[in-house]
Design a protein around this motif. Structure first.
Motif, PDB file in Angstrom:
ATOM      1  N   GLY A 206      30.875  51.113  39.074  1.00 21.48           N
ATOM      2  CA  GLY A 206      31.087  50.970  40.511  1.00 21.48           C
ATOM      3  C   GLY A 206      30.179  49.948  41.155  1.00 21.48           C
ATOM      4  N   SER A 207      29.517  49.125  40.346  1.00 19.83           N
ATOM      5  CA  SER A 207      28.632  48.071  40.857  1.00 19.83           C
ATOM      6  C   SER A 207      29.323  46.734  40.622  1.00 19.83           C
ATOM      7  CB  SER A 207      27.281  48.118  40.141  1.00 19.83           C
ATOM      8  OG  SER A 207      26.638  49.367  40.340  1.00 19.83           O
ATOM      9  N   TYR A 208      29.777  46.103  41.677  1.00 17.54           N
ATOM     10  CA  TYR A 208      30.639  44.932  41.537  1.00 17.54           C
ATOM     11  C   TYR A 208      29.922  43.598  41.712  1.00 17.54           C
ATOM     12  CZ  TYR A 208      34.098  48.616  41.962  1.00 17.54           C
ATOM     13  OH  TYR A 208      34.826  49.768  41.761  1.00 17.54           O
ATOM     14  N   TRP A 209      29.148  43.439  42.782  1.00 19.56           N
ATOM     15  CA  TRP A 209      28.544  42.130  43.033  1.00 19.56           C
ATOM     16  C   TRP A 209      27.541  41.744  41.951  1.00 19.56           C
ATOM     17  CZ3 TRP A 209      23.356  41.445  43.433  1.00 19.56           C
ATOM     18  CH2 TRP A 209      22.558  42.549  43.751  1.00 19.56           C
ATOM     19  N   GLN A 210      27.049  42.719  41.214  1.00 16.81           N
ATOM     20  CA  GLN A 210      26.045  42.434  40.180  1.00 16.81           C
ATOM     21  C   GLN A 210      26.589  41.609  39.012  1.00 16.81           C
ATOM     22  OE1 GLN A 210      26.513  45.354  41.666  1.00 16.81           O
ATOM     23  NE2 GLN A 210      24.568  46.332  42.182  1.00 16.81           N
ATOM     24  N   ILE A 211      27.916  41.468  38.929  1.00 17.50           N
ATOM     25  CA  ILE A 211      28.464  40.640  37.850  1.00 17.50           C
ATOM     26  C   ILE A 211      28.134  39.163  38.045  1.00 17.50           C
ATOM     27  CG2 ILE A 211      30.363  42.240  37.420  1.00 17.50           C
ATOM     28  CD1 ILE A 211      32.226  40.098  38.702  1.00 17.50           C
ATOM     29  N   VAL A 212      27.477  38.843  39.174  1.00 11.88           N
ATOM     30  CA  VAL A 212      26.994  37.477  39.368  1.00 11.88           C
ATOM     31  C   VAL A 212      26.071  37.082  38.205  1.00 11.88           C
ATOM     32  CG1 VAL A 212      24.954  38.117  40.751  1.00 11.88           C
ATOM     33  CG2 VAL A 212      25.986  35.866  41.029  1.00 11.88           C
ATOM     34  N   GLY A 213      25.399  38.067  37.604  1.00  7.29           N
ATOM     35  CA  GLY A 213      24.550  37.790  36.439  1.00  7.29           C
ATOM     36  C   GLY A 213      25.361  37.261  35.268  1.00  7.29           C
ATOM     37  N   SER A 214      26.528  37.826  35.040  1.00  5.54           N
ATOM     38  CA  SER A 214      27.412  37.359  33.966  1.00  5.54           C
ATOM     39  C   SER A 214      27.911  35.949  34.258  1.00  5.54           C
ATOM     40  CB  SER A 214      28.604  38.310  33.811  1.00  5.54           C
ATOM     41  OG  SER A 214      28.164  39.634  33.584  1.00  5.54           O
ATOM     42  N   ILE A 215      28.192  35.681  35.524  1.00  5.52           N
ATOM     43  CA  ILE A 215      28.650  34.346  35.932  1.00  5.52           C
ATOM     44  C   ILE A 215      27.550  33.319  35.713  1.00  5.52           C
ATOM     45  CG2 ILE A 215      29.416  32.938  37.889  1.00  5.52           C
ATOM     46  CD1 ILE A 215      30.669  35.510  39.061  1.00  5.52           C
ATOM     47  N   ILE A 216      26.326  33.658  36.115  1.00  4.39           N
ATOM     48  CA  ILE A 216      25.194  32.750  35.950  1.00  4.39           C
ATOM     49  C   ILE A 216      24.947  32.453  34.473  1.00  4.39           C
ATOM     50  CG2 ILE A 216      22.690  32.490  36.239  1.00  4.39           C
ATOM     51  CD1 ILE A 216      24.253  32.130  38.813  1.00  4.39           C
ATOM     52  N   MET A 217      25.015  33.489  33.629  1.00  3.73           N
ATOM     53  CA  MET A 217      24.811  33.277  32.192  1.00  3.73           C
ATOM     54  C   MET A 217      25.858  32.326  31.634  1.00  3.73           C
ATOM     55  SD  MET A 217      23.154  33.753  29.413  1.00  3.73           S
ATOM     56  CE  MET A 217      22.343  35.227  28.817  1.00  3.73           C
ATOM     57  N   THR A 218      27.107  32.493  32.031  1.00  2.00           N
ATOM     58  CA  THR A 218      28.179  31.615  31.559  1.00  2.00           C
ATOM     59  C   THR A 218      27.940  30.177  32.002  1.00  2.00           C
ATOM     60  OG1 THR A 218      29.745  33.466  31.642  1.00  2.00           O
ATOM     61  CG2 THR A 218      30.667  31.241  31.523  1.00  2.00           C
ATOM     62  N   LEU A 219      27.529  29.991  33.249  1.00  2.00           N
ATOM     63  CA  LEU A 219      27.250  28.642  33.756  1.00  2.00           C
ATOM     64  C   LEU A 219      26.072  28.014  33.013  1.00  2.00           C
ATOM     65  CD1 LEU A 219      27.706  29.156  37.608  1.00  2.00           C
ATOM     66  CD2 LEU A 219      29.235  27.956  36.037  1.00  2.00           C
ATOM     67  N   LEU A 220      25.055  28.798  32.727  1.00  6.75           N
ATOM     68  CA  LEU A 220      23.906  28.299  31.967  1.00  6.75           C
ATOM     69  C   LEU A 220      24.344  27.810  30.596  1.00  6.75           C
ATOM     70  CD1 LEU A 220      21.156  30.987  32.734  1.00  6.75           C
ATOM     71  CD2 LEU A 220      21.116  28.582  33.424  1.00  6.75           C
ATOM     72  N   ILE A 221      25.190  28.604  29.950  1.00  9.01           N
ATOM     73  CA  ILE A 221      25.645  28.274  28.602  1.00  9.01           C
ATOM     74  C   ILE A 221      26.509  27.015  28.606  1.00  9.01           C
ATOM     75  CG2 ILE A 221      27.181  29.034  26.742  1.00  9.01           C
ATOM     76  CD1 ILE A 221      26.160  31.889  27.291  1.00  9.01           C
ATOM     77  N   ILE A 222      27.407  26.899  29.574  1.00  7.56           N
ATOM     78  CA  ILE A 222      28.355  25.787  29.585  1.00  7.56           C
ATOM     79  C   ILE A 222      27.764  24.510  30.163  1.00  7.56           C
ATOM     80  CG2 ILE A 222      30.561  24.975  30.502  1.00  7.56           C
ATOM     81  CD1 ILE A 222      31.549  27.854  30.435  1.00  7.56           C
TER      82      ILE A 222
END
Length: 235
Positions: A206-222
Motif C-alpha cells: 500500500g506504499s505507492y510513491w516510494q517506487i520512485v526508488g526503483s525508478i531512480i535505480m533504473t535511471l542510474l543503470i541506464i
C-alpha cells in the motif's frame, strides 16, 4: 516514517565516512563500490527490526535484499580486491590532483553513494512502514517472480562474464553466449528487475510513491553509472 529514514541515514553516513577514511589511507576509492550492495542490506535490516511487528512481507524482502546485496558485494570484492583502483576513480584522481582528490572524493563519491542508497531504498521503507497486515497476495508473488528473473540474469551474467574473462583466448572478444546472447547487459537488466520487484512489494504493502526508488535505480543503470558508462569505455 521520517524518523526511521533519518535514523537509517545517520547509520549510512557514519559507515560511509569510516569507509572514506580507510580509502584515504589505502589510496583506493574503489572500495565504495563493494559497499553498495551491503549498504542496502544494512538499511533494510534496520527498517525491518525497528519498524514494529515483523510480518511475512517484511521477512520475505529481508531475505531477498540480503541475498541480492551480499551476493553483489562479495562478487565485487572478489573482482576488485588486489586489482588496484578502478579506472573511473583514477581519472578523477588525475583530474583533481592527489592533493585535492583525497577530500573531494568524500563529497563526490562517498556522500553521493550514501545519499543514493537512501533514495533507492525508499521501496524498502514503504514496505516496512506500511499499515498493511503483511499477508502475501498477487503483487507479492509477482514481485517474487520478477526478483527471481532479475537475480538469475544479474548473478548468472556476472558469473558467465567472469568465466569468460578468465580465459586468455577471449581477450579483446565480446561475450555473446548464455545470458549475454539475449541482452547486451544482462547484469544491469537483472539489477533493474530486482529493484522493480521491491517496487511491487511496496505497492502490495500500500506504499505507492516510494517506487520512485526503483525508478531512480533504473535511471542510474541506464543513463549514469551503468550502461552509459560501460558503453563509453568500450568505444
Amino acid at each position: 516514517m521520517i524518523t526511521l529514514f533519518l535514523q537509517a541515514s545517520l547509520i549510512i553516513l557514519a559507515l560511509i565516512t569510516l569507509l572514506w577514511i580507510w580509502s584515504v589511507f589505502i589510496k583506493n576509492v574503489s572500495i565504495v563500490d563493494i559497499f553498495w550492495g551491503f549498504g542496502f542490506v544494512i538499511v533494510n535490516t534496520f527498517y525491518v527490526f525497528m519498524s514494529g511487528e515483523i510480518n511475512d512481507r517484511k521477512l520475505l524482502t529481508l531475505a531477498l535484499v540480503g541475498i541480492w546485496g551480499l551476493r553483489l558485494s562479495i562478487y565485487l570484492a572478489y573482482r576488485n580486491i588486489g586489482k588496484g583502483e578502478d579506472f573511473r576513480y583514477q581519472e578523477f584522481r588525475k583530474k583533481y590532483g592527489p592533493k585535492r582528490y583525497w577530500w573531494f572524493s568524500y563529497f563526490q563519491t562517498f556522500l553521493l553513494q550514501g545519499a543514493l542508497i537512501m533514495i533507492v531504498s525508499l521501496p524498502l521503507l514503504g514496505i516496512n512502514t506500511s499499515n498493511s497486515t503483511g499477508t502475501l497476495y498477487v503483487f507479492d508473488y509477482l514481485g517474487l517472480l520478477v526478483w527471481l528473473i532479475g537475480f538469475t540474469f544479474e548473478a548468472g551474467g556476472d558469473f558467465q562474464l567472469a568465466r569468460f574473462k578468465r580465459n586468455a583466448k577471449n581477450k579483446g572478444m565480446v561475450l555473446n553466449t548464455g545470458f549475454w546472447k539475449y541482452t547486451r547487459h544482462p547484469n544491469y537488466f537483472g539489477d533493474s528487475a530486482v529493484w522493480w520487484s521491491f517496487g511491487l512489494f511496496s505497492i502490495a504493502a500500500g506504499s505507492y510513491w516510494q517506487i520512485v526508488g526503483s525508478i531512480i535505480m533504473t535511471l542510474l543503470i541506464i543513463k549514469i553509472s551503468g550502461v552509459s558508462l560501460l558503453e563509453k569505455s568500450l568505444n
